[in-house]
Design an enzyme around this catalytic site. Structure first.
Site, short mmCIF file in Angstrom:
data_model
loop_
_atom_site.label_atom_id
_atom_site.label_comp_id
_atom_site.label_asym_id
_atom_site.label_seq_id
_atom_site.Cartn_x
_atom_site.Cartn_y
_atom_site.Cartn_z
N ASP A 1 0.81 -1.22 0.00
CA ASP A 1 0.00 0.00 0.00
C ASP A 1 0.85 1.28 0.00
OD1 ASP A 1 1.04 -0.37 2.52
OD2 ASP A 1 -0.85 -0.18 3.60
N HIS A 2 2.08 1.20 0.48
CA HIS A 2 2.88 2.42 0.63
C HIS A 2 3.52 2.84 -0.67
CE1 HIS A 2 2.36 1.89 4.88
NE2 HIS A 2 3.11 2.94 5.15
N ASP B 1 3.90 -1.31 11.30
CA ASP B 1 3.50 0.04 10.94
C ASP B 1 2.96 0.70 12.19
OD1 ASP B 1 2.81 1.72 8.23
OD2 ASP B 1 1.54 2.22 9.94
N ARG C 1 -0.14 12.98 10.13
CA ARG C 1 1.19 13.56 10.41
C ARG C 1 1.45 14.74 9.48
NH1 ARG C 1 4.03 7.70 11.05
NH2 ARG C 1 3.47 7.50 13.24
N SER D 1 7.03 7.10 12.67
CA SER D 1 6.97 5.80 11.99
C SER D 1 7.65 4.67 12.76
CB SER D 1 7.66 5.96 10.64
OG SER D 1 8.22 4.76 10.19
N ARG E 1 9.43 2.52 11.12
CA ARG E 1 10.44 2.01 10.19
C ARG E 1 11.75 1.67 10.89
NH1 ARG E 1 10.40 7.87 7.38
NH2 ARG E 1 8.23 7.24 7.39
C1 MIC Z 1 4.30 6.40 8.17
O1 MIC Z 1 3.13 6.77 8.27
O2 MIC Z 1 5.29 7.09 8.48
C2 MIC Z 1 4.55 4.99 7.64
C3 MIC Z 1 5.19 5.13 6.32
O3 MIC Z 1 3.34 4.31 7.49
C4 MIC Z 1 5.44 4.27 8.63
C5 MIC Z 1 5.95 2.99 8.16
C6 MIC Z 1 7.13 3.10 7.26
O4 MIC Z 1 7.97 3.98 7.42
O5 MIC Z 1 7.23 2.25 6.36
C7 MIC Z 1 4.80 4.03 10.00
O6 MIC Z 1 3.98 4.82 10.42
O7 MIC Z 1 5.19 3.10 10.72
FE1 SF4 Z 2 0.08 4.89 5.07
FE2 SF4 Z 2 1.43 5.59 7.27
FE3 SF4 Z 2 0.02 7.39 5.89
FE4 SF4 Z 2 -1.25 5.53 7.23
S1 SF4 Z 2 0.06 7.13 8.10
S2 SF4 Z 2 -1.72 6.18 5.18
S3 SF4 Z 2 0.10 3.78 7.01
S4 SF4 Z 2 1.82 6.28 5.18
#
Ligand code: MIC
Ligand code: SF4
Length: 646
Positions: free
Chosen positions: A63-64, A118, A378, A534, A536
């Site tokens: 999805d990302h 995530d 965010r 995140s 990550r």
């Molecule tokens: C995000 O919202 O920052 C992400 C991308 O969903 C991350 C995961 C990632 O960095 O792959 C998260 O929230 O954990």
């Molecule tokens: Fe995707 Fe992270 Fe954004 Fe949610 S907050 S939509 S999981 S990138």
């Protein structure tokens, strides 16, 4: 008299005492991974020699990273699809939707535990699950049948009373929580909602609240499972998954907060932090360039039907780019069936495929110095892809009103509230691929960008480091290792992605790290809430690859702290707050007899060789975490344990 969080933890407790602050281990029933963190998870399963997952259910979502600007993304998708078949994991391919939205619709079960790679995994708390975000390696181990170790959280009971007024919605509730708690106030806590106010909130609305609880730093957020939950599951054709689950009538909480829903008004988080919350009317009138509706926070069918109802018969302001990314294929399908999609298109909306998209900087970057209002969770500086953009976070109602007027608008100015009706039942798309009975014979296909997980060496007896960077409070993982269309395709290739570590703060970081003398490692000094955002693990793994072995911060975000330990980086904090001022970039720091010092108590003496001073720094590591660190990370630790057992 138990609260709901305690009931679920008690049901899943494997070891430890349920005393806040102590380490506990819980059994994990379900896991989820997404592509940007998932490729590492499956590479780690491979490194651990696991054949088949041992959970009740594991799902791999894509999805990302669905832009496919080069072969890298498509190779990752193919790797994930073949790995899912091999390891016994359901596979939800690109276009099916955002992991959290799809999981809520298709798999989340009240009373079960879910661990996801995530940070917004707590979204499924909206259905009464204890759903927790973690680093990929912890998810890989849960898939291998290991319990999940965490600090027993405090439970903050959030009592909702009253009913929301017209044009005020779930997003405004969580923005109010953020206003009160800030991005640090949920640290070490589960946010448990109760009170008669929740009776007016549907599961997707509860999920919006649970989702963005992550921004307070909370371990999880949870709602009870009641008739409303049953109604949602029936709607999804999953009523068999329902069970009633709630706190005992006189349950006790470590802390309680009360919110009168009837007193809330439309709220908005201003640049550049989700807790910079103000009433919409205070910033109303500001001209916007872009409005985006979507992300795992606000992309449910109810959200988008509401937006469509506002836009029906209206046009998007000519100076505004309105972008809509539905949360799932199910949502998009129902929008199409109901005719609401036509309303959105004819009003001028640009429709994206169901995915994270602009939320993680995969396209739709705003213009230079532009103002973008989004329904996301965010708004860290630069996350949109435009370094000087001003990003605001608000509800779908506020977003729709703003798209029409071209300036930030309180939706109450639109007059009579819109009415929507949800379809009686929902269509099943059947596009999630179940795993075959057996994984033998499945070929896992890896493209050239997919590189093995690097391992750290065991910790040396005496750790000699040079401070490569000193930063302030609330440094997010987007600062440590940005995402976006340029960098996200490198998630399966640590050597390549490590070239981008701290790019937004100091692009010379990787080259300076590579020049560290032999036997000397890197250190970073930070303020409060270091590593927020995140999950990550790349934000630990890539710096480790560059030689980082020490981070000293005033305090750490939960998931990032765990990721540092998992990859052999020592997290220490200050005993004397003034010591923050006694370390500068370029200083040489030495810790003698590290193993003995770590094991003999909560403090470690660090010598600042450059300044000729010594200081005591704190660690709050458990015995297990010390062993992991000394082994050079969790993969080494697990492998060592396995070979000792043989
Ligand atoms: C995000 O919202 O920052 C992400 C991308 O969903 C991350 C995961 C990632 O960095 O792959 C998260 O929230 O954990
Ligand atoms: Fe995707 Fe992270 Fe954004 Fe949610 S907050 S939509 S999981 S990138």
């Amino acid at each position: 008299m138990a609260n709901l969080t305690h009931k679920i933890i008690r049901d899943h407790l494997v070891s430890g005492r349920m005393i806040p602050g102590e380490e506990i281990a819980i059994k994990i029933d379900q896991t989820l991974t997404q592509d940007a963190t998932g490729t590492m998870v499956y590479l780690q399963l491979e490194a651990l020699g696991i054949d088949r997952v041992k959970t009740e259910l594991s799902v791999s979502y894509v999805d990302h990273n669905t832009l496919q600007v080069g072969f890298e993304n498509a190779d990752d998708h193919r790797f994930l699809r073949t790995a899912a078949a091999k390891y016994g994991v359901y596979f939800s391919g690109p276009g099916n939707g955002i992991c959290h939205q799809v999981h809520l619709e298709r798999f989340a079960v009240p009373g079960k535990t879910l661990l996801g790679s995530d940070s917004h995994t707590p979204t499924s708390g909206g259905i009464g699950m204890l759903a927790i975000g973690a680093g990929g390696l912890d998810v890989a181990l849960a898939m291998a049948g290991e319990p999940f170790y965490m600090t027993m959280p405090k439970v903050l009971g959030i009592k909702l009373i009253g009913n929301l007024r017209p044009w005020v919605s779930a997003k405004d509730i969580i923005l109010e929580v953020l206003r009160r708690l800030t991005v640090r106030g949920g640290l070490g806590k589960v946010l448990e909602y109760f009170g008669e106010g929740i009776k007016h909130l549907s599961v997707p609305e509860r999920a919006t609240i649970a989702n963005m609880g992550t921004e307070t730093g909370a371990t999880a957020s949870i709602f009870p499972s009641d008739e409303i939950t049953w109604e949602f599951l029936r709607w999804q054709g999953r009523e068999r998954d329902w069970r009633r689950l709630e706190a005992d009538p006189s349950a006790e909480y470590d802390e309680v907060m009360e919110i009168d829903l009837g007193e809330l008004e439309p709220l908005i988080a201003c640049p550049h932090s989700p807790d910079n919350v103000k009433p919409v009317r205070e910033v109303a009138g500001l001209k916007v360039d872009q409005v985006i509706i979507g992300s795992c926070t606000n992309s449910s069918l109810k959200d988008l039907l509401t937006v469509a109802a506002v836009l029906r018969g209206r046009k998007v302001h000519p100076d505004v780019s309105l972008v809509i990314a539905p949360g799932s294929r199910q949502v998009l399908l129902e929008l199409a069936r109901s005719g609401a999609l036509a309303d959105l298109i004819s009003a001028g909306a640009r429709i994206l495929e169901p995915a994270c998209g602009p939320c993680i900087g995969m396209g739709q970057a705003p213009p230079s110095g532009g103002v973008s209002l989004r329904t996301f969770n965010r708004n860290f500086e630069g996350r949109s892809g435009t370094p000087d953009a001003q990003v605001y976070l608000a509800s779908p109602e506020t977003a729709a009103a703003t798209a029409v007027t071209g300036v930030i608008t309180d939706p109450r100015d639109l007059g009579e509230p819109v009415r929507i009706s949800l379809p009686r039942s929902i269509s099943k798309d059947e596009l999630i691929i179940p795993p075959p009975e057996k994984g033998e014979g499945v070929e896992v296909i890896k493209g050239p960008n997919i590189k093995p997980v690097p391992l750290a060496d065991p910790m040396p007896e005496s750790l000699e480091t040079i401070v490569l960077l000193k930063v302030g409070d609330n440094i997010s993982t987007d600062h440590i290792l940005p995402a976006g269309a340029k960098i996200l395709p490198l998630r399966s290739n640590i050597p390549a992605i490590s070239e981008h570590v701290f790019e937004r703060i100091d692009p010379t970081f990787p080259s300076r790290a590579k020049k560290l003398p032999k036997g000397v490692f890197g250190a970073v000094v930070g303020g409060h809430n270091y590593g927020q955002g995140s999950s990550r693990e790349h934000a630990a793994l890539a710096p480790m690859y560059l030689g980082l072995r020490l981070v000293i911060a005033r305090s750490f975000a939960r998931i990032h702290r765990a990721n540092l330990i998992n990859f052999g980086i020592l997290p220490l904090s200050f005993v004397d707050e003034l010591d923050y001022g006694r370390i500068d970039q370029g200083d040489r720091l030495r810790i003698e007899n590290l193993p003995d010092q770590l094991r003999s108590g909560g403090e470690v003496v660090v010598e600042n060789v450059t300044k000729g001073i010594k200081m005591a720094l704190r660690h709050d590591l458990s015995e297990r975490e010390i062993d992991i660190l000394l082994a050079g990370g969790k993969l080494n630790y697990v492998k060592n344990k396995a070979s000792q057992g043989r």
